[in-house]
Design an enzyme around this catalytic site. Structure first.
Site, PDB file in Angstrom:
ATOM      1  N   TYR A   1       0.944  -1.213  -0.259  1.00 53.99           N
ATOM      2  CA  TYR A   1      -0.036   0.030  -0.010  1.00 53.99           C
ATOM      3  C   TYR A   1       1.133   1.375   0.016  1.00 53.99           C
ATOM      4  O   TYR A   1       1.785   1.398   0.787  1.00 53.99           O
ATOM      5  CB  TYR A   1      -0.767  -0.108   1.188  1.00 53.99           C
TER       6      TYR A   1
ATOM      7  N   TYR B   1      -4.907   5.752  -7.482  1.00 54.80           N
ATOM      8  CA  TYR B   1      -5.480   5.635  -5.967  1.00 54.80           C
ATOM      9  C   TYR B   1      -6.815   4.883  -6.299  1.00 54.80           C
ATOM     10  O   TYR B   1      -7.982   5.694  -6.174  1.00 54.80           O
ATOM     11  CB  TYR B   1      -5.221   6.812  -5.411  1.00 54.80           C
TER      12      TYR B   1
END
Length: 355
Positions: A256, A306
């Site tokens: 992440y 994103y």
């Protein structure tokens, strides 16, 4: 977008909407509700519909919850999706009307801490003070992931990035430059989880979930005892214990990466290298093809876009199924997918073969 992503996931599996009786998503008031999406797919009734108000800290949890509902016999198949207008719609840091901050954030607001880059920048500064981390160390992460994004048709940032380009980037919150920050996009991802009985009908062969782990630190950002490490300090040992695997077993690591510093701290927490060594790990080519592990072969949130971390799971599935095209990691059998930052997050491990 949510309906389109779910339709594509079903088409990819060879199953139809009639097989699905569970749906779950996570959002921050910026997505479609599962019952709305189910209706759009032609599903008349769900045994489980869940919408969690959460950020990247919930991605691994969403996968784990869906698997648990299947294992408990509540659902046959569950669609996990994330859909957001991160560029044209709801944007972090945008305030309309009176500025009101509730919950524990009200105690940070008077000091000016309101949006994620500010917290991550503060934590990155501490890492620099303790371990001597440099801007070039952060830049090595951004440059590696941009190189990976080059051949990825889904990526919004594909142009080459040099260290000179990186260092010339404007600061967002020191020491984080614009290239240290994720790329906001409009997009959606859907992942279909099924039980073993349905897995036999999936074509191409399914990817198997080996295990999950999470940690939600309750002290919050400002009260966290050590900003040089994140939730992965706890989740790392937990995920390896639960799966019986080690960092060295992974060929792919989808980390992440809302910010480069998240990658830095969690690579350390999951045990890929020692604290303070991540910059060299990337600069020396150990995080790319031919190295120890390929980190974010799609370019990650920094360069692909994103979609709140669920696109990492999509990439892991492509890699383990051998469908990643020119960015295929050779002999990819195992993948770690992490999600979250700071005090909150989790991880899932996937395997090409049945565990």
């Amino acid at each position: 977008m949510a309906i389109e992503a779910c339709r594509d996931a079903l088409a990819d599996s060879g199953l139809g909407p009639g097989h699905v009786n569970g749906m779950t998503t996570f959002q921050v008031n910026d997505s479609a509700h599962p019952m709305e999406v189910a209706w759009g797919l032609g599903i008349a009734e769900l045994a489980w519909a869940n919408s969690q108000h959460a950020g990247g800290n919930a991605v691994a949890e969403q996968i784990a919850m869906a698997a648990a509902m299947i294992e408990a016999g509540h659902c046959r198949a569950v669609l996990v999706y994330r859909s957001l207008n991160g560029r044209s719609g709801y944007r972090f840091g945008t305030v309309e009307g009176p500025m009101q901050v509730g919950g524990d954030l009200q105690f940070d607001a008077p000091s000016g801490f309101l949006v994620p880059p500010q917290w991550f920048a503060m934590w990155a500064r501490r890492h620099q003070a303790v371990y001597g981390t440099t801007s070039e160390d952060l830049g090595a992460i951004a440059i590696t992931q941009r190189r990976h994004a080059g051949p990825n048709e889904h990526a919004v940032r594909r142009e080459p990035l040099t260290m000179e380009d990186y260092l010339a980037g404007r600061f967002v919150a020191e020491p984080l430059r614009v290239f240290d920050c994720t790329s906001e996009v409009d997009g959606a991802v859907a992942i279909l989880l099924v039980g073993e009985s349905l897995a036999a009908d999936i074509r191409p062969a399914p990817v198997w979930l080996v295990g999950s782990a999470g940690s939600q630190g309750c002290s919050g950002w400002s009260a966290w005892d050590d900003p040089t490490r994140m939730y992965a300090h706890t989740v790392g040992p937990r995920i390896w214990e639960r799966t019986g695997l080690r960092p060295s077993d992974m060929q792919v690591a989808c980390m992440y990466d809302c910010f480069t510093y998240t990658v830095m701290a969690t690579m350390e927490g999951y045990g890929f290298c020692e604290p303070g060594e991540v910059g060299a790990f990337f600069a020396e080519g150990r995080a790319t093809y031919g190295g120890d592990v390929v980190v974010n072969p799609h370019g990650g949130l920094l360069s692909e876009g994103y979609i709140h971390g669920l696109n990492h799971h999509y990439e892991a599935a492509l890699q383990l199924r051998g469908q990643a095209g020119v960015r295929q990691v050779p002999d990819a059998d195992l993948a770690l997918v992490s999600a979250g930052g700071g005090p909150y997050g989790g991880a899932n491990v996937y395997s090409r073969a049945k565990p």
